[in-house]
Design a protein around this motif. Sequence first.
Motif, PDB file in Angstrom:
ATOM      1  N   GLU A   7       0.826  -1.206   0.000  1.00  9.82           N
ATOM      2  CA  GLU A   7       0.000   0.000   0.000  1.00  9.82           C
ATOM      3  C   GLU A   7       0.864   1.262   0.000  1.00  9.82           C
ATOM      4  OE1 GLU A   7      -3.362   2.156   2.862  1.00  9.82           O
ATOM      5  OE2 GLU A   7      -3.097  -0.027   2.898  1.00  9.82           O
ATOM      6  N   VAL A   8       0.394   2.270  -0.744  1.00 12.99           N
ATOM      7  CA  VAL A   8       1.071   3.561  -0.813  1.00 12.99           C
ATOM      8  C   VAL A   8       0.201   4.588  -0.085  1.00 12.99           C
ATOM      9  CG1 VAL A   8       1.935   5.377  -2.330  1.00 12.99           C
ATOM     10  CG2 VAL A   8       2.111   2.968  -3.036  1.00 12.99           C
ATOM     11  N   PRO A   9       0.723   5.242   0.946  1.00 12.70           N
ATOM     12  CA  PRO A   9      -0.079   6.245   1.651  1.00 12.70           C
ATOM     13  C   PRO A   9      -0.369   7.448   0.751  1.00 12.70           C
ATOM     14  CG  PRO A   9       1.828   5.572   2.959  1.00 12.70           C
ATOM     15  CD  PRO A   9       2.038   5.048   1.574  1.00 12.70           C
ATOM     16  N   PRO A  10      -1.376   8.226   1.089  1.00  9.86           N
ATOM     17  CA  PRO A  10      -1.664   9.430   0.309  1.00  9.86           C
ATOM     18  C   PRO A  10      -0.501  10.414   0.319  1.00  9.86           C
ATOM     19  CG  PRO A  10      -3.509   8.893   1.752  1.00  9.86           C
ATOM     20  CD  PRO A  10      -2.374   8.007   2.158  1.00  9.86           C
ATOM     21  N   CYS A  11      -0.348  11.129  -0.776  1.00  7.76           N
ATOM     22  CA  CYS A  11       0.588  12.260  -0.885  1.00  7.76           C
ATOM     23  C   CYS A  11       2.042  11.857  -0.673  1.00  7.76           C
ATOM     24  CB  CYS A  11       0.206  13.370   0.105  1.00  7.76           C
ATOM     25  SG  CYS A  11      -1.473  13.976  -0.113  1.00  7.76           S
ATOM     26  N   LYS A  12       2.403  10.628  -1.084  1.00  4.77           N
ATOM     27  CA  LYS A  12       3.786  10.159  -0.999  1.00  4.77           C
ATOM     28  C   LYS A  12       4.307   9.824  -2.389  1.00  4.77           C
ATOM     29  CE  LYS A  12       3.929  10.225   3.523  1.00  4.77           C
ATOM     30  NZ  LYS A  12       4.768  11.212   4.259  1.00  4.77           N
ATOM     31  N   THR A  13       5.633   9.791  -2.500  1.00  5.77           N
ATOM     32  CA  THR A  13       6.286   9.311  -3.715  1.00  5.77           C
ATOM     33  C   THR A  13       6.949   7.986  -3.415  1.00  5.77           C
ATOM     34  OG1 THR A  13       6.694  11.518  -4.618  1.00  5.77           O
ATOM     35  CG2 THR A  13       8.123   9.750  -5.376  1.00  5.77           C
ATOM     36  N   VAL A  14       6.719   6.988  -4.268  1.00  5.48           N
ATOM     37  CA  VAL A  14       7.389   5.702  -4.125  1.00  5.48           C
ATOM     38  C   VAL A  14       8.205   5.433  -5.377  1.00  5.48           C
ATOM     39  CG1 VAL A  14       5.645   4.776  -2.563  1.00  5.48           C
ATOM     40  CG2 VAL A  14       5.416   4.392  -5.020  1.00  5.48           C
ATOM     41  N   ALA A  15       9.315   4.712  -5.190  1.00  3.47           N
ATOM     42  CA  ALA A  15      10.195   4.392  -6.311  1.00  3.47           C
ATOM     43  C   ALA A  15      10.953   3.118  -6.001  1.00  3.47           C
ATOM     44  CB  ALA A  15      11.170   5.533  -6.584  1.00  3.47           C
ATOM     45  N   GLY A  16      11.368   2.407  -7.056  1.00  3.77           N
ATOM     46  CA  GLY A  16      12.244   1.259  -6.888  1.00  3.77           C
ATOM     47  C   GLY A  16      11.563  -0.067  -7.129  1.00  3.77           C
ATOM     48  N   VAL A  17      12.381  -1.141  -7.046  1.00  4.52           N
ATOM     49  CA  VAL A  17      11.921  -2.510  -7.221  1.00  4.52           C
ATOM     50  C   VAL A  17      12.449  -3.343  -6.060  1.00  4.52           C
ATOM     51  CG1 VAL A  17      11.898  -4.514  -8.735  1.00  4.52           C
ATOM     52  CG2 VAL A  17      12.009  -2.226  -9.726  1.00  4.52           C
ATOM     53  N   PRO A  18      11.591  -3.700  -5.098  1.00  2.00           N
ATOM     54  CA  PRO A  18      10.203  -3.254  -4.958  1.00  2.00           C
ATOM     55  C   PRO A  18      10.156  -1.785  -4.516  1.00  2.00           C
ATOM     56  CG  PRO A  18      10.812  -4.521  -3.045  1.00  2.00           C
ATOM     57  CD  PRO A  18      11.984  -4.611  -3.999  1.00  2.00           C
ATOM     58  N   ALA A  19       9.043  -1.145  -4.762  1.00  6.12           N
ATOM     59  CA  ALA A  19       8.929   0.287  -4.472  1.00  6.12           C
ATOM     60  C   ALA A  19       8.908   0.548  -2.971  1.00  6.12           C
ATOM     61  CB  ALA A  19       7.658   0.842  -5.114  1.00  6.12           C
ATOM     62  N   ARG A  20       9.508   1.663  -2.593  1.00  2.00           N
ATOM     63  CA  ARG A  20       9.464   2.128  -1.206  1.00  2.00           C
ATOM     64  C   ARG A  20       9.231   3.621  -1.213  1.00  2.00           C
ATOM     65  NH1 ARG A  20      14.193   4.694   0.181  1.00  2.00           N
ATOM     66  NH2 ARG A  20      15.919   4.455  -1.295  1.00  2.00           N
ATOM     67  N   ILE A  21       8.806   4.153  -0.088  1.00  3.40           N
ATOM     68  CA  ILE A  21       8.564   5.588   0.020  1.00  3.40           C
ATOM     69  C   ILE A  21       9.894   6.329  -0.006  1.00  3.40           C
ATOM     70  CG2 ILE A  21       7.624   7.428   1.466  1.00  3.40           C
ATOM     71  CD1 ILE A  21       5.644   5.364   2.584  1.00  3.40           C
ATOM     72  N   VAL A  22      10.012   7.307  -0.895  1.00  5.61           N
ATOM     73  CA  VAL A  22      11.247   8.083  -1.007  1.00  5.61           C
ATOM     74  C   VAL A  22      11.021   9.564  -0.705  1.00  5.61           C
ATOM     75  CG1 VAL A  22      12.291   6.485  -2.652  1.00  5.61           C
ATOM     76  CG2 VAL A  22      10.940   8.416  -3.499  1.00  5.61           C
ATOM     77  N   GLY A  23       9.792   9.941  -0.428  1.00  2.00           N
ATOM     78  CA  GLY A  23       9.540  11.343  -0.111  1.00  2.00           C
ATOM     79  C   GLY A  23       8.068  11.675  -0.211  1.00  2.00           C
ATOM     80  N   GLU A  24       7.787  12.956  -0.040  1.00  2.70           N
ATOM     81  CA  GLU A  24       6.421  13.442  -0.213  1.00  2.70           C
ATOM     82  C   GLU A  24       6.099  13.569  -1.708  1.00  2.70           C
ATOM     83  OE1 GLU A  24       4.443  13.852   2.428  1.00  2.70           O
ATOM     84  OE2 GLU A  24       6.135  13.198   3.661  1.00  2.70           O
ATOM     85  N   ALA A  25       4.827  13.718  -1.996  1.00  2.00           N
ATOM     86  CA  ALA A  25       4.428  13.883  -3.398  1.00  2.00           C
ATOM     87  C   ALA A  25       4.920  15.207  -3.961  1.00  2.00           C
ATOM     88  CB  ALA A  25       2.909  13.782  -3.532  1.00  2.00           C
ATOM     89  N   GLY A  26       5.046  16.215  -3.117  1.00  2.00           N
ATOM     90  CA  GLY A  26       5.668  17.459  -3.543  1.00  2.00           C
ATOM     91  C   GLY A  26       4.737  18.515  -4.078  1.00  2.00           C
ATOM     92  N   CYS A  27       3.451  18.162  -4.291  1.00  2.00           N
ATOM     93  CA  CYS A  27       2.478  19.129  -4.786  1.00  2.00           C
ATOM     94  C   CYS A  27       1.088  18.578  -4.501  1.00  2.00           C
ATOM     95  CB  CYS A  27       2.671  19.408  -6.273  1.00  2.00           C
ATOM     96  SG  CYS A  27       2.396  17.965  -7.316  1.00  2.00           S
ATOM     97  N   PRO A  28       0.075  19.436  -4.494  1.00  2.00           N
ATOM     98  CA  PRO A  28      -1.268  18.962  -4.163  1.00  2.00           C
ATOM     99  C   PRO A  28      -1.857  17.997  -5.185  1.00  2.00           C
ATOM    100  CG  PRO A  28      -1.100  21.350  -3.873  1.00  2.00           C
ATOM    101  CD  PRO A  28       0.138  20.908  -4.583  1.00  2.00           C
ATOM    102  N   GLN A  29      -1.504  18.142  -6.475  1.00  2.00           N
ATOM    103  CA  GLN A  29      -2.092  17.322  -7.529  1.00  2.00           C
ATOM    104  C   GLN A  29      -0.999  16.808  -8.471  1.00  2.00           C
ATOM    105  OE1 GLN A  29      -5.277  16.325  -8.213  1.00  2.00           O
ATOM    106  NE2 GLN A  29      -6.079  17.213  -6.334  1.00  2.00           N
ATOM    107  N   PRO A  30      -0.302  15.739  -8.107  1.00  2.00           N
ATOM    108  CA  PRO A  30       0.770  15.229  -8.983  1.00  2.00           C
ATOM    109  C   PRO A  30       0.294  14.881 -10.389  1.00  2.00           C
ATOM    110  CG  PRO A  30       0.863  14.200  -6.817  1.00  2.00           C
ATOM    111  CD  PRO A  30      -0.405  14.982  -6.854  1.00  2.00           C
ATOM    112  N   ALA A  31      -0.922  14.352 -10.505  1.00  2.00           N
ATOM    113  CA  ALA A  31      -1.417  13.964 -11.825  1.00  2.00           C
ATOM    114  C   ALA A  31      -1.611  15.159 -12.741  1.00  2.00           C
ATOM    115  CB  ALA A  31      -2.739  13.213 -11.685  1.00  2.00           C
ATOM    116  N   VAL A  32      -1.835  16.323 -12.160  1.00  2.00           N
ATOM    117  CA  VAL A  32      -2.024  17.530 -12.959  1.00  2.00           C
ATOM    118  C   VAL A  32      -0.689  18.182 -13.284  1.00  2.00           C
ATOM    119  CG1 VAL A  32      -3.045  19.843 -12.987  1.00  2.00           C
ATOM    120  CG2 VAL A  32      -4.338  17.913 -12.046  1.00  2.00           C
ATOM    121  N   SER A  33       0.203  18.256 -12.299  1.00  2.00           N
ATOM    122  CA  SER A  33       1.509  18.898 -12.514  1.00  2.00           C
ATOM    123  C   SER A  33       2.422  18.055 -13.404  1.00  2.00           C
ATOM    124  CB  SER A  33       2.194  19.156 -11.173  1.00  2.00           C
ATOM    125  OG  SER A  33       2.586  17.930 -10.572  1.00  2.00           O
ATOM    126  N   MET A  34       2.250  16.711 -13.369  1.00  2.00           N
ATOM    127  CA  MET A  34       3.053  15.781 -14.168  1.00  2.00           C
ATOM    128  C   MET A  34       4.540  15.878 -13.857  1.00  2.00           C
ATOM    129  SD  MET A  34       0.925  13.987 -15.946  1.00  2.00           S
ATOM    130  CE  MET A  34       2.005  13.206 -17.153  1.00  2.00           C
TER     131      MET A  34
END
Length: 270
Positions: free
Chosen positions: A234-261
């Motif tokens: 599971e990925v918590p809200p407003c986080k960034t995950v990366a890697g294989v397997p993925a792990r949390i590497v930081g906050e999402a960094g903005c209110p709407q990542p899908a919009v900012s791209m």
Amino acid sequence: MAQTRAQIAAVDPVWARIIREAEQAVGNEPLLGGMIHYSVLHHPTIERALGYRISLKLANGEISEQILREICDEAYASDPELALAARADIVAVFERDPACHRFLQPLLFFKGFQAVQAYRIANWLWREGRTDLAYLFQMRCSEVFGVDIHPAARIGRGIMIDHAHSIVIGETAVVGDNVSMLHSVTLGGTGKEEEDRHPKIGDGVLIGAGAKVLGNIKVGNCSRIAAGSVVLEEVPPCKTVAGVPARIVGEAGCPQPAVSMDQILRGGKI
């Protein structure tokens, strides 16, 4: 004509803009006049234009364009949400894809948008109990667009799938509103388990190219999945995950990542 266009704009600004852009496109490139006329200007509503475009793309020797068009017209007449979602998808592509400069482009040229609209018809068929027709739409969408979305999957509004090569979304997957994903994304199961076995993607999520999200896990609202990641937990809200397997590497960094791209990882911190 000006009054008619004004009336259209008052009730359907997305369609009115597409008509205006189509007329400009014909003036700019007369060789495309026939295509643009039959795809856009010939139709009184966006629903009819969508039905024409989907049926034209998916028709083959096994099922005719006319039959597909009748199915699409029936779906749009039965469920207004289908065309409302399509309008939201057009706006999403325009706002998020730097290669998109007009509302007209997704309708005519972008296979990610077209594939999602074909899925929406397949999903309507599935909900109506017409599963064989739904599977046919899925098959043709996979063959034509390289996008394989099970008709039982549930997908929200404002979806942008960029490039759209090799997209796979499984039967029990759920995708929220305002989600963006790039090519080669898989929302899949693990092993041969049955029933509820696919990911649940929250609203406003950005999924990078080549990412795989596997199993019945939740990806929280407004999170980011970095390109090439394999998400198994599971990925918590407003986080960034990366890697294989993925792990949390930081906050999402903005209110709407899908919009900012914004897909940049800055030293592991956003």
